[in-house]
Enzyme design. Structure first.
Site, mmCIF file in Angstrom:
data_model
loop_
_atom_site.group_PDB
_atom_site.id
_atom_site.type_symbol
_atom_site.label_atom_id
_atom_site.label_comp_id
_atom_site.label_asym_id
_atom_site.label_seq_id
_atom_site.Cartn_x
_atom_site.Cartn_y
_atom_site.Cartn_z
ATOM 1 N N CYS A 45 -55.746 63.952 -87.506
ATOM 2 C CA CYS A 45 -56.316 62.633 -87.218
ATOM 3 C C CYS A 45 -55.503 61.556 -87.927
ATOM 4 O O CYS A 45 -54.665 61.836 -88.763
ATOM 5 C CB CYS A 45 -57.760 62.597 -87.714
ATOM 6 S SG CYS A 45 -58.754 63.921 -87.013
ATOM 7 N N LYS A 102 -44.557 68.864 -71.704
ATOM 8 C CA LYS A 102 -45.212 69.551 -72.817
ATOM 9 C C LYS A 102 -46.373 70.408 -72.312
ATOM 10 O O LYS A 102 -46.624 71.475 -72.823
ATOM 11 C CB LYS A 102 -45.742 68.532 -73.839
ATOM 12 C CG LYS A 102 -46.396 69.163 -75.066
ATOM 13 C CD LYS A 102 -45.456 70.081 -75.808
ATOM 14 C CE LYS A 102 -46.137 70.892 -76.894
ATOM 15 N NZ LYS A 102 -45.286 71.973 -77.420
ATOM 16 N N GLU A 159 -38.904 85.152 -76.786
ATOM 17 C CA GLU A 159 -39.238 83.827 -77.317
ATOM 18 C C GLU A 159 -38.000 83.170 -77.905
ATOM 19 O O GLU A 159 -37.755 81.978 -77.686
ATOM 20 C CB GLU A 159 -40.344 83.932 -78.365
ATOM 21 C CG GLU A 159 -40.659 82.657 -79.119
ATOM 22 C CD GLU A 159 -41.076 81.488 -78.229
ATOM 23 O OE1 GLU A 159 -41.360 81.699 -77.022
ATOM 24 O OE2 GLU A 159 -41.087 80.344 -78.723
ATOM 25 N N TRP A 207 -58.236 63.864 -83.689
ATOM 26 C CA TRP A 207 -57.665 65.038 -83.018
ATOM 27 C C TRP A 207 -58.653 66.151 -83.326
ATOM 28 O O TRP A 207 -58.654 66.714 -84.411
ATOM 29 C CB TRP A 207 -56.270 65.345 -83.555
ATOM 30 C CG TRP A 207 -55.458 66.116 -82.583
ATOM 31 C CD1 TRP A 207 -54.723 65.624 -81.542
ATOM 32 C CD2 TRP A 207 -55.316 67.540 -82.515
ATOM 33 N NE1 TRP A 207 -54.132 66.631 -80.843
ATOM 34 C CE2 TRP A 207 -54.472 67.830 -81.413
ATOM 35 C CE3 TRP A 207 -55.801 68.582 -83.267
ATOM 36 C CZ2 TRP A 207 -54.123 69.110 -81.048
ATOM 37 C CZ3 TRP A 207 -55.434 69.870 -82.912
ATOM 38 C CH2 TRP A 207 -54.614 70.139 -81.822
ATOM 39 N N ARG A 251 -49.413 60.906 -83.305
ATOM 40 C CA ARG A 251 -50.000 62.102 -83.928
ATOM 41 C C ARG A 251 -50.894 62.872 -82.964
ATOM 42 O O ARG A 251 -51.393 63.942 -83.292
ATOM 43 C CB ARG A 251 -50.827 61.697 -85.161
ATOM 44 C CG ARG A 251 -50.027 61.037 -86.263
ATOM 45 C CD ARG A 251 -50.908 60.272 -87.225
ATOM 46 N NE ARG A 251 -51.672 61.156 -88.070
ATOM 47 C CZ ARG A 251 -51.364 61.436 -89.342
ATOM 48 N NH1 ARG A 251 -50.302 60.901 -89.882
ATOM 49 N NH2 ARG A 251 -52.095 62.231 -90.064
ATOM 50 N N HIS A 265 -29.648 100.032 -69.520
ATOM 51 C CA HIS A 265 -29.967 100.164 -68.080
ATOM 52 C C HIS A 265 -29.427 98.988 -67.291
ATOM 53 O O HIS A 265 -29.983 98.622 -66.260
ATOM 54 C CB HIS A 265 -31.491 100.279 -67.919
ATOM 55 C CG HIS A 265 -32.064 101.486 -68.580
ATOM 56 N ND1 HIS A 265 -31.919 102.767 -68.091
ATOM 57 C CD2 HIS A 265 -32.742 101.615 -69.743
ATOM 58 C CE1 HIS A 265 -32.504 103.623 -68.902
ATOM 59 N NE2 HIS A 265 -33.015 102.952 -69.921
ATOM 60 N N LYS A 284 -36.441 79.623 -76.599
ATOM 61 C CA LYS A 284 -36.166 78.462 -77.461
ATOM 62 C C LYS A 284 -34.761 77.935 -77.212
ATOM 63 O O LYS A 284 -34.537 76.749 -77.061
ATOM 64 C CB LYS A 284 -36.312 78.851 -78.938
ATOM 65 C CG LYS A 284 -37.718 79.018 -79.412
ATOM 66 C CD LYS A 284 -38.497 77.745 -79.517
ATOM 67 C CE LYS A 284 -39.381 77.334 -78.390
ATOM 68 N NZ LYS A 284 -40.335 78.111 -77.735
ATOM 69 N N GLU A 310 -34.273 76.494 -73.478
ATOM 70 C CA GLU A 310 -35.059 75.322 -73.043
ATOM 71 C C GLU A 310 -34.635 74.045 -73.762
ATOM 72 O O GLU A 310 -34.945 72.950 -73.285
ATOM 73 C CB GLU A 310 -36.553 75.551 -73.204
ATOM 74 C CG GLU A 310 -37.086 75.580 -74.612
ATOM 75 C CD GLU A 310 -38.612 75.670 -74.637
ATOM 76 O OE1 GLU A 310 -39.288 75.079 -73.782
ATOM 77 O OE2 GLU A 310 -39.119 76.355 -75.528
ATOM 78 N N ASN A 344 -59.813 62.887 -92.257
ATOM 79 C CA ASN A 344 -58.783 63.733 -91.670
ATOM 80 C C ASN A 344 -58.782 65.022 -92.476
ATOM 81 O O ASN A 344 -58.712 64.995 -93.699
ATOM 82 C CB ASN A 344 -57.400 63.053 -91.757
ATOM 83 C CG ASN A 344 -56.314 63.912 -91.118
ATOM 84 O OD1 ASN A 344 -56.607 64.782 -90.296
ATOM 85 N ND2 ASN A 344 -55.071 63.668 -91.501
ATOM 86 N N GLY A 345 -58.919 66.169 -91.800
ATOM 87 C CA GLY A 345 -58.921 67.457 -92.511
ATOM 88 C C GLY A 345 -60.037 68.347 -91.991
ATOM 89 O O GLY A 345 -60.631 68.076 -90.948
HETATM 90 C C1 AGP Z 1 -42.630 76.705 -74.839
HETATM 91 O O1 AGP Z 1 -41.620 76.255 -75.726
HETATM 92 C C2 AGP Z 1 -42.676 75.884 -73.573
HETATM 93 N N1 AGP Z 1 -42.807 74.518 -73.848
HETATM 94 C C3 AGP Z 1 -43.643 76.430 -72.533
HETATM 95 O O2 AGP Z 1 -43.220 77.716 -72.200
HETATM 96 C C4 AGP Z 1 -45.134 76.541 -72.971
HETATM 97 O O3 AGP Z 1 -45.273 77.525 -73.955
HETATM 98 C C5 AGP Z 1 -45.966 76.964 -71.751
HETATM 99 O O4 AGP Z 1 -45.861 75.935 -70.796
HETATM 100 C C6 AGP Z 1 -47.444 77.226 -72.066
HETATM 101 O O5 AGP Z 1 -48.031 76.047 -72.545
HETATM 102 P P1 AGP Z 1 -49.508 76.142 -73.210
HETATM 103 O O6 AGP Z 1 -49.363 77.000 -74.428
HETATM 104 O O7 AGP Z 1 -49.864 74.725 -73.514
HETATM 105 O O8 AGP Z 1 -50.416 76.773 -72.193
#
Ligand code: AGP
Length: 614
Positions: free
Chosen positions: A2, A609, A487, A77, A27, A510, A491, A494, A103-104
């Site tokens: 928050c 996002k 993962e 938040w 934030r 394989h 990273k 992307e 906040n907390g």
């Molecule tokens: C991860 O770095 C990406 N931005 C993307 O794969 C993300 O994890 C995916 O869209 C799922 O989002 P969510 O966790 O908000 O459901």
């Protein structure tokens, strides 16, 4: 996380506070509110205004008739209680004597609330924060305001950043800090309190950072700081030379870096109030309503997308090994179009940072239609997935601004370990095993801090420079670190747009090994765990084909350093928790790699996002 902005001075507080809240919008928040002192000469009463949604919704309700010269304000938040006007701050007791913004997380709010309700106090919200206002008012019956606040703070467990107003002393603002940052802004005939310097910089660059365990009182012409033993503290102000944007990023170049550096705090906040170490148990209040149904569950289907899906892959190994429950993991976009076999013995566990990912949401709805119990591990309180699931566990990771998920992933793995503990101890997991997992979880923040050591990060940056010329990468992992291969590859690709392919190390022979040569490096997660020897064999196969190898190893493993071209080391922990550590160097490697290419790591091209469309 928050945001708090408070002001006392000679100017009209409302526009100063609203502009301050706008500066804190980065934030992340879901609602906002403001409390303004009255204006005795103008016979104007004090005023409380709250609104759900963006700060503009709040601003539109503030007419310039409000000319209070002191006020407190807040962007929320949500952690406890969905986004709503009732849950938005500021909070008071029904007398309206004392107003607070917080906040907390107040860990012991439930017992405090019950005690206050027994005394007849009525609560207007579902928040943990509201107990603070009632506690202060209760103590005001026999103490002066400063002591009433001081005694209240001593009863709170958890974290707080607080700004408080008292109707008998309208130009004073009281502040207190424990675990949630607060700064005091020193102006000319006016003073400020805020969660960080962002909302203050346009008025003054003189700020004093409060420390944990301190209280402060500001008036238009004075500020006093003292500790909880009432010993006055004198501290010279700092001169803030940062721009507003630099302050929002905590002085880091990008939100992604700030969020990666938050990892130790994020694990602490995810675990906060949820471990019963002596009983080797996890206390997950959000699952209380379905506790008995979970005991009957025979199978779990984990659904998620992207990074959330990869955290689910780790959860699969955890739940099978430590809770003895059959698990399958599905990407949301596939699950919803399959003909999944689901019955009342099936639980669907949805993992989502935003809680709004369309493919994951539709997967849950499909499961519900077939009678499955649905559980969420979600970071955004009150989000659609959080509301559509029967029960769940909130991450408490705070808002994640960078598009590439980093701290949320670490929080998801931590929450999955808690869920495994919860489910396992309902079944065959022993007290000894439960206790061991709980103790190892508590050690994680310090182990993460070791990885974040500046020398370590400089080493990762140097290696990112060395490998920056390559356009193709293979990422390998097995068992608990199988998902980390995927993962880590995600990273890198992307945020730097290079080709990075995750692969189960056992699958390499394989097909994928055909790609390996001196221009195709491999990142291999080769920790000292149950599949270490297998990983060493994979690395040897790669070296035999002149492939460069970048390994993630366990501290002290000198054998690995003889084999791989470069090694990032992480501390030893339980194998089931090792992905929480092994992913960190890969996040930083991707970050430095992309920054070296001059790319916008916070907002990579083509990405959003939260993917709220199918
Ligand atoms: C991860 O770095 C990406 N931005 C993307 O794969 C993300 O994890 C995916 O869209 C799922 O989002 P969510 O966790 O908000 O459901």
């Amino acid at each position: 996380m928050c945001g708090i902005v408070a002001y006392t001075g000679k100017r009209n507080a409302a526009p100063i506070l609203i502009d301050g809240l706008r500066a804190l919008e980065y934030r992340g928040y879901d609602s906002a509110g403001i409390f303004l002192s009255g204006n005795l000469e103008a016979k104007l009463p004090s005023k409380l205004v709250k609104a759900v949604g963006p700060v503009n919704n709040l601003a539109s309700k503030i007419t310039d008739a409000y000319s209070g010269t002191a006020g407190i304000s807040h962007t929320r938040w949500a952690t406890h209680g969905v986004p709503s006007k009732a849950n938005a701050h500021p909070h008071s007791d029904e007398s309206g004597k004392v107003w607070i913004v917080h906040n907390g997380i107040i860990e012991n709010y439930k017992e405090l609330k019950q005690a206050l309700q027994t005394k007849g106090y009525k609560f207007a919200s579902e928040t943990d924060s509201e107990v603070v206002a009632h506690l202060i008012v209760d103590k005001l019956k026999r103490l002066k305001i400063e002591q009433a606040i001081n005694q209240t703070l001593k009863e709170l467990r958890g974290t707080y950043g607080l700004a408080i107003m008292y109707d008998k002393e309208p130009e004073k603002i009281f502040a207190a800090r424990m675990g949630s940052p607060l700064v005091i802004g020193l102006g000319d005939g006016e003073n400020f309190i805020a969660s960080d310097p962002t909302p203050i910089l346009r008025h003054t660059k003189n700020v004093i950072y409060m420390n944990d365990g301190e209280m402060a009182i500001i008036t238009p012409d004075s500020h006093t700081i003292f500790n909880l033993d009432n010993v006055q503290v004198n501290r010279e102000p700092d001169q803030i030379e940062w721009s507003v944007e630099e302050v929002q990023k905590g002085g880091y170049d990008h939100f992604m870096m700030k969020e990666m550096m938050e990892a130790p705090e994020v694990v602490k906040n995810t675990l906060r109030g949820r471990l019963l170490v002596e009983d080797g148990m996890a206390k997950l209040g959000g699952l209380e309503s379905v506790k008995d149904r979970l005991r009957q569950i025979k199978r779990i289907i984990i659904v998620g997308c992207g990074t959330a899906y990869y955290s689910g892959l780790v959860g699969e190994y955890m739940l099978e090994e430590y809770a003895g429950i059959p698990v399958e993991v599905e990407v949301g976009s596939e699950f919803r179009y399959r003909k999944p076999v689901i019955d009342e013995g099936t639980a669907i566990l949805a993992i989502s940072q935003s809680g709004e990912t369309a493919d994951t949401l539709e997967a849950i709805r499909e499961g519900k239609r077939k009678g499955a119990l649905t559980i969420g591990i979600v970071n955004t309180v009150g989000s659609t997935i959080a509301r559509d699931t029967d029960a769940g566990v909130y991450n408490h990771a705070g808002p994640e601004i960078g598009v590439a998920s980093t701290k949320a992933f670490i929080s998801q793995l931590t929450a999955l370990a808690l869920f495994t503990l919860y489910m396992g101890r309902q079944r065959q997991m022993s007290l000894v095993t439960g206790k061991k997992i709980a103790e190892e979880l508590l050690d994680l923040p310090e182990k993460i801090k070791k990885i974040l050591d500046s020398g370590n990060l400089a080493n990762i940056k140097k290696i990112a420079e060395k490998y920056n010329k390559f356009e193709d990468f293979l990422y390998l992992g097995r068992k608990y670190n199988y998902a980390i291969a995927f993962e880590g590859a995600l990273k890198l690709k992307e945020i730097s747009y290079v080709h990075a392919e995750g692969c189960g190390a056992g699958e390499m022979k394989h097909g994928p090994i055909a790609m390996i040569d001196e221009n195709f490096p491999t990142v291999a997660v080769a920790l000292r765990d149950s599949v270490y020897e297998k990983m060493i064999s994979n690395i040897q196969e790669i070296k035999a084909r002149r492939g460069p190898v970048l390994a993630i190893g366990t501290e002290g493993d000198e054998e690995l350093a003889k084999l791989a071209d470069d090694v990032f080391y992480v501390p030893k922990t339980l194998e089931m928790l090792s992905p929480i550590l092994s992913v960190i160097p890969l996040q930083f490697f991707a970050y430095y790699f992309a920054v070296l290419r001059g790319l916008n790591v916070d907002k990579p091209r083509n990405l959003a996002k939260s993917v709220t469309v199918e």
